[in-house]
Enzyme design. Structure first.
Site, mmCIF file in Angstrom:
data_model
loop_
_atom_site.group_PDB
_atom_site.id
_atom_site.type_symbol
_atom_site.label_atom_id
_atom_site.label_comp_id
_atom_site.label_asym_id
_atom_site.label_seq_id
_atom_site.Cartn_x
_atom_site.Cartn_y
_atom_site.Cartn_z
ATOM 1 N N HIS A 136 -3.092 -43.087 -37.099
ATOM 2 C CA HIS A 136 -3.979 -41.934 -37.200
ATOM 3 C C HIS A 136 -3.453 -40.853 -36.266
ATOM 4 O O HIS A 136 -2.444 -41.033 -35.584
ATOM 5 C CB HIS A 136 -5.421 -42.320 -36.855
ATOM 6 N N ASP A 166 -2.936 -34.324 -38.069
ATOM 7 C CA ASP A 166 -3.518 -34.166 -39.401
ATOM 8 C C ASP A 166 -3.384 -32.736 -39.913
ATOM 9 O O ASP A 166 -3.046 -32.504 -41.084
ATOM 10 C CB ASP A 166 -4.998 -34.547 -39.374
#
Length: 375
Positions: A136, A166
């Site tokens: 992540h 992200d």
């Protein structure tokens, strides 16, 4: 007329990077069809609830369409074929190899549509030793050297509030490369496969330390770089009431204004002599007054000093309102509305009056699968 209003995008992605990338394209006019698994993608169940959907999902998906397909079923490609044949862009965010196993990889879809631009977003890219590793945002920042820039050994670490990987490593590079691919397609008539790895962008954010370390041989530890706590000119100082003043007085002219405003001792104004002593003196001065005092006293002096705002305060700032970043609204199927994710698109490339656009119900445009007409 918007710059991308003649483009069709099939978005197979979930969560943040891919949906944010397709939101950029949607705001510039593209037609986005979200291809979701039966029951809808996971983000639809993220709290807090917003009427019939989720607030995070609504903030990322206004103005898009949604179809549901079981991609593991033998007939998935046949169902999607009419859309694939007329699509301009595909965005997918599975681990490398998954779309190939489903019969929906780049080579398979290119046979149906040679002009297709196929954008794969993943953590570590389509190849390389880490390609199949799970991760992540925080993992990509950690392994790319970015997270370590702000950590001091032995001290309690702050958790970054920004999903740099992200957004800065996934969504924005995807949009940039898609636009470059469109330009290339204008010349060649052919599409291509874009391999976007979120981890690849993390060294980009360390550009200053990277240049410094290579030339001097001294690689800055966390908290020692010019922009990561090593200079009294650039950092956060606590106020008397426990809040923070952000100081970015890097240039000499701003530094001089700042020092004069604080009435800092002349001997400490040359921060190269003893930066620790200069920092400590400034910290003591700032700590003597509350946040409201420094906001009214320093901000008007134009010396790159700004009181840190909470998100609620930031959204009420008249400058943000004047820039039009909060005008786009998303409406969920039940009729409730919220401000969509603000996008830094130049006004000329987005709707003149963004207004209200709906958030798709899961499978709400299922008729598109049956005939592929888009009508």
């Amino acid at each position: 007329m918007l710059p991308l209003d003649d483009l069709l995008v099939l978005d197979f992605s979930t969560l943040l990077p891919g949906p944010l990338a397709s939101l950029f394209l949607a705001e510039a006019g593209a037609e986005i069809i979200r291809v979701e698994r039966p029951g809808g993608e996971d983000m639809r169940r993220f709290p807090p609830r917003f009427g019939e959907t989720s607030a995070p999902f609504a903030a990322l998906n206004r103005g898009k369409k949604s179809i549901e397909i079981d991609l593991k079923s033998p007939g998935a490609l046949a169902q999607l074929r009419p859309l694939v044949e007329r699509a301009d862009i595909v965005i997918e965010q599975f681990r490398p190899g998954v779309m190939e196993r489903l019969g929906l990889g780049y080579e398979a879809l290119r046979e149906l549509n040679p002009r297709l631009i196929y954008c794969s977003i993943s953590g570590y890219g389509q190849f390389g030793p880490r390609a199949q590793e799970a991760g992540h945002d925080i993992n990509y920042q950690a392994i790319g050297g970015l997270l370590g820039q702000s950590l001091k050994r032995g001290q309690e670490p702050p958790l970054p509030p920004t999903l740099v990987a992200d957004i800065g490593g996934g969504a924005m590079p995807a949009v940039l490369n898609i636009l470059l691919a469109l330009r290339q397609r204008e010349r060649s008539g052919l599409g291509c496969h874009l391999d976007i790895a979120m981890a690849d962008a993390m060294p980009t954010f360390t550009w200053y330390s990277l240049a410094q370390g290579q030339v001097t041989g001294s690689w800055p530890e966390g908290g020692e770089g010019l922009l990561t706590g090593g200079s009294p000119r650039y950092g956060l100082y606590a106020t008397a009431d426990g809040w923070f003043l952000a100081v970015g007085a890097l240039e000499q002219k701003f530094w001089e204004i700042f020092c004069e405003a604080l009435e800092l001792e002349p001997a400490l104004r040359d921060d190269r002599t003893n930066p620790e002593a200069t920092h400590a003196a400034i910290a003591a001065i700032i700590a003597a007054e509350p946040a409201a005092y420094w906001r009214s006293y320093l901000e008007p002096r134009d010396c790159c000093c700004t009181l840190v705002r909470s998100l609620e305060e930031a959204l009420a700032d008249p400058h943000l309102t004047a820039r039009g970043l909060l005008e786009a609204q998303a409406e969920e199927p039940g009729g409730r509305r919220l401000v969509s994710t603000p996008l830094p698109l130049a006004p000329t490339f987005r709707e003149r009056a963004p207004g209200l656009r709906r958030v798709p119900a899961s499978g709400g445009d299922q008729e598109m699968v049956r005939d592929g007409s888009g009508e």
